[in-house]
Design an enzyme around this catalytic site. Structure first.
Site, PDB file in Angstrom:
ATOM      1  N   ILE A 155       0.837  -1.202   0.000  1.00 15.00           N
ATOM      2  CA  ILE A 155       0.000   0.000   0.000  1.00 15.00           C
ATOM      3  C   ILE A 155       0.876   1.259   0.000  1.00 15.00           C
ATOM      4  O   ILE A 155       0.612   2.216  -0.734  1.00 15.00           O
ATOM      5  CB  ILE A 155      -0.968  -0.018   1.211  1.00 15.00           C
ATOM      6  CG1 ILE A 155      -1.943  -1.189   1.057  1.00 15.00           C
ATOM      7  CG2 ILE A 155      -1.711   1.309   1.333  1.00 15.00           C
ATOM      8  CD1 ILE A 155      -2.784  -1.481   2.284  1.00 15.00           C
ATOM      9  N   ASP A 174      10.976   2.666   6.727  1.00 23.41           N
ATOM     10  CA  ASP A 174      10.502   1.291   6.846  1.00 23.41           C
ATOM     11  C   ASP A 174      11.511   0.532   7.689  1.00 23.41           C
ATOM     12  O   ASP A 174      12.722   0.747   7.550  1.00 23.41           O
ATOM     13  CB  ASP A 174      10.353   0.646   5.454  1.00 23.41           C
ATOM     14  CG  ASP A 174       9.509  -0.622   5.499  1.00 23.41           C
ATOM     15  OD1 ASP A 174       9.891  -1.580   6.197  1.00 23.41           O
ATOM     16  OD2 ASP A 174       8.451  -0.654   4.839  1.00 23.41           O
ATOM     17  N   CYS A 202       2.254   1.023   7.875  1.00 25.57           N
ATOM     18  CA  CYS A 202       2.967  -0.116   8.477  1.00 25.57           C
ATOM     19  C   CYS A 202       1.968  -0.927   9.307  1.00 25.57           C
ATOM     20  O   CYS A 202       0.894  -0.432   9.653  1.00 25.57           O
ATOM     21  CB  CYS A 202       4.120   0.381   9.342  1.00 25.57           C
ATOM     22  SG  CYS A 202       3.603   1.488  10.650  1.00 25.57           S
ATOM     23  N   SER A 230      -4.113   2.717   8.148  1.00 23.67           N
ATOM     24  CA  SER A 230      -3.488   1.424   8.441  1.00 23.67           C
ATOM     25  C   SER A 230      -4.180   0.724   9.613  1.00 23.67           C
ATOM     26  O   SER A 230      -5.033  -0.131   9.409  1.00 23.67           O
ATOM     27  CB  SER A 230      -1.997   1.611   8.686  1.00 23.67           C
ATOM     28  OG  SER A 230      -1.352   0.374   8.608  1.00 23.67           O
ATOM     29  N   ARG A 231      -3.827   1.111  10.843  1.00 27.70           N
ATOM     30  CA  ARG A 231      -4.505   0.564  12.021  1.00 27.70           C
ATOM     31  C   ARG A 231      -4.577   1.666  13.076  1.00 27.70           C
ATOM     32  O   ARG A 231      -3.622   2.408  13.284  1.00 27.70           O
ATOM     33  CB  ARG A 231      -3.760  -0.649  12.591  1.00 27.70           C
ATOM     34  CG  ARG A 231      -3.947  -1.936  11.805  1.00 27.70           C
ATOM     35  CD  ARG A 231      -5.396  -2.472  11.854  1.00 27.70           C
ATOM     36  NE  ARG A 231      -5.565  -3.693  11.094  1.00 27.70           N
ATOM     37  CZ  ARG A 231      -5.989  -3.754   9.831  1.00 27.70           C
ATOM     38  NH1 ARG A 231      -6.307  -2.648   9.182  1.00 27.70           N
ATOM     39  NH2 ARG A 231      -6.131  -4.913   9.225  1.00 27.70           N
ATOM     40  N   ASP A 255      -9.027   6.620   8.695  1.00 24.87           N
ATOM     41  CA  ASP A 255      -9.936   5.560   8.255  1.00 24.87           C
ATOM     42  C   ASP A 255     -10.002   4.471   9.312  1.00 24.87           C
ATOM     43  O   ASP A 255     -10.799   3.538   9.202  1.00 24.87           O
ATOM     44  CB  ASP A 255      -9.452   4.960   6.923  1.00 24.87           C
ATOM     45  CG  ASP A 255     -10.430   3.943   6.362  1.00 24.87           C
ATOM     46  OD1 ASP A 255     -11.631   4.290   6.261  1.00 24.87           O
ATOM     47  OD2 ASP A 255     -10.018   2.805   6.047  1.00 24.87           O
TER      48      ASP A 255
HETATM   49  P1  NAI Z   1       2.790  -4.885   3.619  1.00 24.87           P
HETATM   50  O1  NAI Z   1       3.122  -6.030   4.500  1.00 24.87           O
HETATM   51  O2  NAI Z   1       2.903  -5.032   2.138  1.00 24.87           O
HETATM   52  O3  NAI Z   1       3.686  -3.619   4.054  1.00 24.87           O
HETATM   53  C1  NAI Z   1       3.920  -3.247   5.384  1.00 24.87           C
HETATM   54  C2  NAI Z   1       5.259  -2.546   5.433  1.00 24.87           C
HETATM   55  O4  NAI Z   1       5.478  -2.110   6.766  1.00 24.87           O
HETATM   56  C3  NAI Z   1       6.439  -3.464   5.059  1.00 24.87           C
HETATM   57  O5  NAI Z   1       7.268  -2.850   4.103  1.00 24.87           O
HETATM   58  C4  NAI Z   1       7.163  -3.665   6.379  1.00 24.87           C
HETATM   59  O6  NAI Z   1       8.559  -3.820   6.217  1.00 24.87           O
HETATM   60  C5  NAI Z   1       6.828  -2.362   7.099  1.00 24.87           C
HETATM   61  N1  NAI Z   1       7.029  -2.446   8.527  1.00 24.87           N
HETATM   62  C6  NAI Z   1       6.950  -3.526   9.341  1.00 24.87           C
HETATM   63  N2  NAI Z   1       7.252  -3.181  10.612  1.00 24.87           N
HETATM   64  C7  NAI Z   1       7.525  -1.855  10.592  1.00 24.87           C
HETATM   65  C8  NAI Z   1       7.911  -0.932  11.587  1.00 24.87           C
HETATM   66  N3  NAI Z   1       8.084  -1.315  12.857  1.00 24.87           N
HETATM   67  N4  NAI Z   1       8.109   0.349  11.229  1.00 24.87           N
HETATM   68  C9  NAI Z   1       7.951   0.727   9.917  1.00 24.87           C
HETATM   69  N5  NAI Z   1       7.594  -0.104   8.923  1.00 24.87           N
HETATM   70  C10 NAI Z   1       7.385  -1.379   9.261  1.00 24.87           C
HETATM   71  O7  NAI Z   1       1.324  -4.440   4.029  1.00 24.87           O
HETATM   72  P2  NAI Z   1       0.291  -3.575   3.172  1.00 24.87           P
HETATM   73  O8  NAI Z   1      -0.534  -4.476   2.327  1.00 24.87           O
HETATM   74  O9  NAI Z   1       1.002  -2.453   2.530  1.00 24.87           O
HETATM   75  O10 NAI Z   1      -0.669  -3.030   4.332  1.00 24.87           O
HETATM   76  C11 NAI Z   1      -0.206  -2.081   5.281  1.00 24.87           C
HETATM   77  C12 NAI Z   1      -1.209  -1.974   6.395  1.00 24.87           C
HETATM   78  O11 NAI Z   1      -2.420  -1.411   5.878  1.00 24.87           O
HETATM   79  C13 NAI Z   1      -1.656  -3.327   6.981  1.00 24.87           C
HETATM   80  O12 NAI Z   1      -0.797  -3.712   8.040  1.00 24.87           O
HETATM   81  C14 NAI Z   1      -3.040  -3.055   7.465  1.00 24.87           C
HETATM   82  O13 NAI Z   1      -2.967  -2.750   8.842  1.00 24.87           O
HETATM   83  C15 NAI Z   1      -3.491  -1.812   6.707  1.00 24.87           C
HETATM   84  N6  NAI Z   1      -4.661  -2.048   5.857  1.00 24.87           N
HETATM   85  C16 NAI Z   1      -5.733  -1.222   6.008  1.00 24.87           C
HETATM   86  C17 NAI Z   1      -6.857  -1.386   5.212  1.00 24.87           C
HETATM   87  C18 NAI Z   1      -8.045  -0.465   5.306  1.00 24.87           C
HETATM   88  O14 NAI Z   1      -9.113  -0.769   4.776  1.00 24.87           O
HETATM   89  N7  NAI Z   1      -7.938   0.685   5.971  1.00 24.87           N
HETATM   90  C19 NAI Z   1      -6.936  -2.477   4.235  1.00 24.87           C
HETATM   91  C20 NAI Z   1      -5.722  -3.247   4.113  1.00 24.87           C
HETATM   92  C21 NAI Z   1      -4.635  -3.049   4.927  1.00 24.87           C
END
Ligand code: NAI
Length: 338
Positions: A155, A174, A202, A230-231, A255
């Site tokens: 994302i 990251d 993240c 994100s969360r 969100d």
């Molecule tokens: P992803 O796994 O592809 O990317 C997450 C990134 O965060 C990775 O590059 C990882 O290295 C990094 N990361 C891990 N620990 C970290 C830290 N301590 N500090 C900084 N970066 C760190 O996940 P994706 O698909 O990009 O999703 C990201 C977040 O979006 C999910 O964890 C989820 O909580 C949220 N999300 C929200 C949605 C919504 O409807 N609002 C829908 C889908 C996901």
């Protein structure tokens, strides 16, 4: 295969019915969320299908094991609502949908940012009342502004592409930086001090909980815009409210929200909402709240249903699917440990 589907919504069913039929999975839809009080509904099923606000804690996992459940299929990417470590210890298998449409979430993030900086949410209400005044609607150009992106996974990268299109300067942090063309990684502190806009992408874990807090808000540029799709618990809500009241934070677009499981996805329009922090946020003209809807596009819903059904089918066919979750100190998809 019979699956108990918790926290079901009307928009879930068309996709899950279609792909369920294709993969031979029968879903029983429960409107209720999964928690210690409702886990008995899972008795008699081969597995359960859960979403972001179902509470898969230790007592729930114990009960699932007692009922002979073997698979927890998460129809979402995040798993912070699941005690993955404990579930794995108890021999349960977990699958998720790591990517269903990073564009859906990234585009929603930009929609929130544009709405906020150009006051669209206010203009919409004003013109509906035939009030065509422009007072207090002065915004700012995104072009040339610096956006700090925390988390450059699927994302985060989709959001980077969008921000590039707007001519913004991009700073990234990251924990595990990737080799992304043209992206400058920096320290968190540098990102906080240099960014006009900060966007969180993240995961939520012990390390990232309250990443945005009183101390980090104080390091930010005055008037910073904070985006969180994100969360919720990445932000200490009380600190955010204080930051906005002190005019240190110029705007917030959320969100997700720390205590969202009590309110999001439900209609409280005829009730008094008990959550004073949420009510305070919503009362602020420079705060926009959407109720965890960033994922909600028809492409994403279809991908979620298809991948979840494929995950379930792979598991019962004895294949180790690429979306199985494992725990090796951190929660990761099993294909990443190979
Ligand atoms: P992803 O796994 O592809 O990317 C997450 C990134 O965060 C990775 O590059 C990882 O290295 C990094 N990361 C891990 N620990 C970290 C830290 N301590 N500090 C900084 N970066 C760190 O996940 P994706 O698909 O990009 O999703 C990201 C977040 O979006 C999910 O964890 C989820 O909580 C949220 N999300 C929200 C949605 C919504 O409807 N609002 C829908 C889908 C996901």
């Amino acid at each position: 295969m019979k699956f108990a589907f918790f926290d079901s919504k009307s928009y879930d069913k068309p996709g899950f019915e279609a792909f369920g039929e294709k993969f031979g999975i029968k879903f029983k839809y429960f409107d209720t969320r999964l928690n210690s009080d409702t886990v008995n509904l899972a008795n008699g099923y081969d597995g359960i299908c859960v979403f972001v606000n179902d509470d898969v804690n230790k007592p729930v996992i114990d009960k699932l094991c007692e009922y002979g459940i073997r698979l927890i299929a998460l129809r979402c990417a995040g798993y912070n609502n699941v005690d993955v470590k404990y579930a794995k210890e108890k021999g349960l298998h977990l699958v998720n949908v790591p990517a269903y449409s990073p564009y859906a979430v990234a585009e929603h993030t930009m929609a929130l940012l544009l709405t906020s900086v150009r006051r669209i949410h206010k203009a919409y209400i004003r013109t509906r009342d035939f009030n065509f005044s422009l007072n207090n609607f002065d915004g700012f150009d995104l072009h040339g502004k610096t956006v700090g992106i925390i988390g450059t996974g699927r994302i985060g990268q989709a959001f980077i592409s969008i921000c590039r299109g707007f001519g913004m300067n991009i700073l990234c942090y990251d924990k595990y930086p990737s080799d992304i063309e043209g992206v400058t990684y920096t320290s968190l502190q540098e990102l906080f001090t240099q960014s006009d806009i900060i966007s969180l992408h993240c995961p939520l874990n012990d390390e990232t909980q309250h990443l945005i807090n009183e101390k980090t808000i104080a390091q930010m540029k005055k008037g910073v815009v904070i985006l969180n799709t994100s969360r919720g618990a990445l932000i200490d809500t009380e600190a955010l409210i204080e930051g906005i009241k002190a005019r240190q934070v110029g705007a917030a677009c959320l969100d997700v929200y720390e205590e969202e499981s009590n309110v999001f996805f439900k209609d409280f329009s005829s009730h008094i909402v008990d959550d004073d922090k949420l009510a305070r946020l919503i009362s602020m003209p420079n705060v926009i709240v959407t109720s965890h809807q960033a994922f909600l596009t028809k492409e994403a819903l279809s991908n979620i249903a298809e991948t979840t059904c494929q995950n379930i089918s792979d598991f019962f066919a004895g294949k180790q699917g690429q979306n199985e979750l494992c725990f090796n100190g951190d929660v990761i998809n099993c294909n990443m440990c190979k």
